[in-house]
Design an enzyme around this catalytic site. Structure first.
Site, PDB file in Angstrom:
ATOM      1  N   LYS A 118       0.844  -1.215   0.000  1.00 58.11           N
ATOM      2  CA  LYS A 118       0.000   0.000   0.000  1.00 58.11           C
ATOM      3  C   LYS A 118       0.878   1.264   0.000  1.00 58.11           C
ATOM      4  O   LYS A 118       0.680   2.145  -0.829  1.00 58.11           O
ATOM      5  CB  LYS A 118      -0.934   0.006   1.222  1.00 58.11           C
ATOM      6  CG  LYS A 118      -1.895  -1.176   1.224  1.00 58.11           C
ATOM      7  CD  LYS A 118      -2.848  -1.145   2.388  1.00 58.11           C
ATOM      8  CE  LYS A 118      -2.209  -1.452   3.726  1.00 58.11           C
ATOM      9  NZ  LYS A 118      -1.665  -2.816   3.857  1.00 58.11           N
ATOM     10  N   THR A 119       1.835   1.312   0.917  1.00 60.34           N
ATOM     11  CA  THR A 119       2.716   2.488   0.973  1.00 60.34           C
ATOM     12  C   THR A 119       3.496   2.613  -0.335  1.00 60.34           C
ATOM     13  O   THR A 119       3.613   3.706  -0.899  1.00 60.34           O
ATOM     14  CB  THR A 119       3.698   2.352   2.154  1.00 60.34           C
ATOM     15  OG1 THR A 119       2.938   2.155   3.347  1.00 60.34           O
ATOM     16  CG2 THR A 119       4.562   3.583   2.302  1.00 60.34           C
ATOM     17  N   ASP A 163      -1.704   6.509   6.725  1.00 59.75           N
ATOM     18  CA  ASP A 163      -1.685   5.077   7.008  1.00 59.75           C
ATOM     19  C   ASP A 163      -2.602   4.795   8.192  1.00 59.75           C
ATOM     20  O   ASP A 163      -2.854   5.678   9.004  1.00 59.75           O
ATOM     21  CB  ASP A 163      -0.245   4.664   7.339  1.00 59.75           C
ATOM     22  CG  ASP A 163       0.058   3.275   6.820  1.00 59.75           C
ATOM     23  OD1 ASP A 163      -0.888   2.523   6.546  1.00 59.75           O
ATOM     24  OD2 ASP A 163       1.245   2.945   6.694  1.00 59.75           O
ATOM     25  N   THR A 212      -5.735  -1.704   7.090  1.00 63.21           N
ATOM     26  CA  THR A 212      -5.815  -3.162   7.098  1.00 63.21           C
ATOM     27  C   THR A 212      -7.228  -3.583   7.495  1.00 63.21           C
ATOM     28  O   THR A 212      -7.570  -4.744   7.436  1.00 63.21           O
ATOM     29  CB  THR A 212      -4.828  -3.744   8.127  1.00 63.21           C
ATOM     30  OG1 THR A 212      -4.982  -3.009   9.346  1.00 63.21           O
ATOM     31  CG2 THR A 212      -3.406  -3.633   7.649  1.00 63.21           C
ATOM     32  N   ARG A 271       6.524  -8.268   1.645  1.00 65.25           N
ATOM     33  CA  ARG A 271       7.448  -7.876   2.713  1.00 65.25           C
ATOM     34  C   ARG A 271       8.047  -9.114   3.376  1.00 65.25           C
ATOM     35  O   ARG A 271       9.234  -9.158   3.693  1.00 65.25           O
ATOM     36  CB  ARG A 271       6.766  -7.001   3.757  1.00 65.25           C
ATOM     37  CG  ARG A 271       7.776  -6.542   4.808  1.00 65.25           C
ATOM     38  CD  ARG A 271       7.186  -5.715   5.908  1.00 65.25           C
ATOM     39  NE  ARG A 271       6.919  -4.359   5.488  1.00 65.25           N
ATOM     40  CZ  ARG A 271       5.755  -3.754   5.671  1.00 65.25           C
ATOM     41  NH1 ARG A 271       4.769  -4.392   6.251  1.00 65.25           N
ATOM     42  NH2 ARG A 271       5.596  -2.521   5.280  1.00 65.25           N
TER      43      ARG A 271
HETATM   44  N1  LIG Z   1       4.036  -5.311  -5.903  1.00 67.14           N
HETATM   45  C1  LIG Z   1       5.247  -5.372  -5.352  1.00 67.14           C
HETATM   46  N2  LIG Z   1       6.311  -5.713  -6.084  1.00 67.14           N
HETATM   47  C2  LIG Z   1       7.533  -5.788  -5.513  1.00 67.14           C
HETATM   48  N3  LIG Z   1       7.784  -5.536  -4.221  1.00 67.14           N
HETATM   49  C3  LIG Z   1       6.753  -5.170  -3.451  1.00 67.14           C
HETATM   50  C4  LIG Z   1       5.440  -5.055  -3.973  1.00 67.14           C
HETATM   51  N4  LIG Z   1       4.612  -4.676  -2.994  1.00 67.14           N
HETATM   52  C5  LIG Z   1       5.363  -4.558  -1.905  1.00 67.14           C
HETATM   53  N5  LIG Z   1       6.652  -4.850  -2.157  1.00 67.14           N
HETATM   54  C6  LIG Z   1       7.750  -4.877  -1.198  1.00 67.14           C
HETATM   55  O1  LIG Z   1       7.195  -5.130   0.072  1.00 67.14           O
HETATM   56  C7  LIG Z   1       7.561  -4.144   1.015  1.00 67.14           C
HETATM   57  C8  LIG Z   1       6.330  -3.792   1.816  1.00 67.14           C
HETATM   58  O2  LIG Z   1       5.445  -3.024   1.049  1.00 67.14           O
HETATM   59  P1  LIG Z   1       4.658  -1.776   1.685  1.00 67.14           P
HETATM   60  O3  LIG Z   1       5.477  -1.107   2.714  1.00 67.14           O
HETATM   61  O4  LIG Z   1       4.203  -0.946   0.548  1.00 67.14           O
HETATM   62  O5  LIG Z   1       3.450  -2.532   2.349  1.00 67.14           O
HETATM   63  P2  LIG Z   1       2.168  -1.932   3.061  1.00 67.14           P
HETATM   64  O6  LIG Z   1       0.975  -2.545   2.408  1.00 67.14           O
HETATM   65  O7  LIG Z   1       2.240  -0.451   3.068  1.00 67.14           O
HETATM   66  O8  LIG Z   1       2.298  -2.495   4.517  1.00 67.14           O
HETATM   67  P3  LIG Z   1       1.704  -1.882   5.884  1.00 67.14           P
HETATM   68  O9  LIG Z   1       0.256  -2.254   5.933  1.00 67.14           O
HETATM   69  O10 LIG Z   1       2.506  -2.556   6.919  1.00 67.14           O
HETATM   70  O11 LIG Z   1       1.949  -0.413   5.879  1.00 67.14           O
HETATM   71  C9  LIG Z   1       8.133  -2.987   0.214  1.00 67.14           C
HETATM   72  O12 LIG Z   1       9.298  -2.495   0.788  1.00 67.14           O
HETATM   73  C10 LIG Z   1       8.464  -3.567  -1.135  1.00 67.14           C
HETATM   74  O13 LIG Z   1       9.835  -3.814  -1.233  1.00 67.14           O
HETATM   75 MG   LIG Z   2       2.621   0.827   4.702  1.00 65.88          MG
END
Ligand SMILES: Nc1ncnc2c1ncn2[C@@H]1O[C@H](COP(=O)(O)OP(=O)(O)OP(=O)(O)O)[C@@H](O)[C@H]1O
Ligand SMILES: [Mg+2]
Length: 391
Positions: A118-119, A163, A212, A271
């Site tokens: 998401k981030t 977030d 989430t 992740r």
């Molecule tokens: N589609 C993708 N392709 C490649 N790597 C990805 C992808 N999505 C996420 N990642 C990897 O996974 C890690 C986690 O992603 P991210 O921080 O965006 O998750 P999030 O959904 O924001 O999690 P949270 O809910 O904990 O904030 C990132 O650092 C990235 O390296």
């Molecule tokens: Mg995030």
């Protein structure tokens, strides 16, 4: 694109702690950003972990080092973002349309379990739109002045990423309504009888909310998002591609089968895939193996207590407690939390989604039930009698 303020939550595994305030840099500016990184809210301490839980799903031991590595492997454009085809298609159209009209993007709500991107996607969006990205998380903007300050700082077109948006305080949420809808903010000046409300105009901006728990959002807030998109768990082949890409960035040799072995154990989550890769990379380095092959990946991950379908120590403990103490359930969330020493919110947001996804857990109005598949996976004979699914 610049990130003006950067307060993200800790790793998903650390949720629901409010204490983490790490910087997320824009892909374009990694390594060169002077980030303001001052937390405005002092968080609660992270939930107490059971003493002997392994740390793979928990915060890693060197958070700063890991944060740096995580930034290095974060995809920087939609093309590099693997999987989530529908989401990418929807957003590509939205970006093209908004750019064509010279407007900002519509407000966007991204929801799904932690670590699915998401981030990352919101940083990519800001990059694609060529705008600044301000990152914050709901627990950091509890007081009216936090949210007013944040909104007043926005420049035309900016992307504001909030977030954990389901945790917004009521006042913050109410201040956001007119900001999202009419790009204005109503502030009250003075107190008591002399108090008056003043409306201030804001530039057009895009709010990207991430959560989430979409169910915990109030409907007035949810309805103000023009786009509501779910992120789903990743398929094995998508995770394999992610692992191959990260290995290249880490300059670690890996075979296709080695990458697949890690992918199978990554709980559908990029992740976690990257985290497991780091552990396996450590392992081959210490054991003097030139490259990650399937057998060595399996060996390393079982050492770290990650089983062949990705369950870790806590997952197995939760299911074992349900089976041994409650005959498979139904068990209420709070009871489960008390019996496992895990935090209820962490169980609900971090552990359960994957167990539900792979069919090891089912939710009923009376609580959670460990399914026969879970019994078998853990080496127990499932009860012959059908478990009651409804109260
Ligand atoms: N589609 C993708 N392709 C490649 N790597 C990805 C992808 N999505 C996420 N990642 C990897 O996974 C890690 C986690 O992603 P991210 O921080 O965006 O998750 P999030 O959904 O924001 O999690 P949270 O809910 O904990 O904030 C990132 O650092 C990235 O390296
Ligand atoms: Mg995030």
């Amino acid at each position: 694109m610049a990130i003006i303020s950067s307060k993200t939550p800790p790793n998903p595994e650390e949720k629901p702690s409010k204490s983490g305030t790490k910087s997320v840099k824009s892909p374009a500016q990694q390594g060169q950003l002077p980030l303001t990184d001052k937390p405005t809210v002092v968080g609660q301490p992270p939930p107490q972990k059971a003493p002997d839980a392994p740390e793979l799903l928990q915060a890693d031991r060197q958070p700063e080092e890991n944060a740096k590595q995580e930034e290095k492997i974060r995809p920087q454009s939609i093309d590099e973002y693997i999987g989530q085809r529908d989401l990418k298609e929807v957003l590509t159209i939205a970006i093209q349309a908004a750019k064509g009209r010279g407007e900002s993007l519509d407000h966007l709500l991204l929801y799904g379990p932690p670590g699915l991107g998401k981030t990352t996607m919101s940083l990519i969006l800001a990059e694609a739109m060529g705008v600044n990205c301000q990152i914050t998380s709901a627990p950091s903007i509890e007081r009216p002045r936090d949210i007013v300050g944040l909104l007043m700082k926005l420049q035309p077109g900016d992307l504001l990423f909030i977030d954990e948006i389901h945790r917004l305080s009521r006042v913050a949420e109410e201040l956001l309504y007119p900001a999202m809808e009419d790009f204005r903010i109503d502030i009250t000046l003075g107190k008591g009888q002399g108090a008056r409300t003043q409306s201030l105009k804001l530039p057009r901006f895009t709010l990207v909310g991430a959560t989430t728990k979409i169910g915990a959002l109030t409907s007035p807030l949810r309805d103000r998002f023009g786009l509501i998109q779910r992120l789903r768990f990743y398929e094995i082949d998508e995770l394999t591609q992610i692992i191959l890409r990260s290995s290249e960035l880490f300059r670690t040799e890996i075979s296709q089968a080695g990458a697949e072995e890690i992918a199978r154990r990554a709980r559908g989550t990029p992740r976690i895939a990257n985290r497991l890769l780091r552990r396996v990379r450590d392992y081959i380095q210490v054991k003097n193996h030139p490259r990650i092959e399937q057998a060595i990946a399996a060996e390393a991950l079982s050492l770290f207590n990650v089983d062949p379908c990705g369950l870790d120590w806590t997952d197995r403990r939760m299911l074992t407690v349900m089976i041994e103490r409650f005959n498979g359930g139904p068990v209420g969330l709070e009871t489960m939390a008390a019996s496992t020493g895990e935090d209820a919110q962490t169980i609900e947001e971090v552990y359960e989604p994957y167990l539900l996804q792979i069919g090891y857990l089912s939710r009923t109005p009376r609580g959670r039930i460990a399914t026969p598949a879970a019994w078998k996976h853990l080496g127990y004979e499932p009860p012959t009698q059908q478990l009651p699914l409804l109260s």
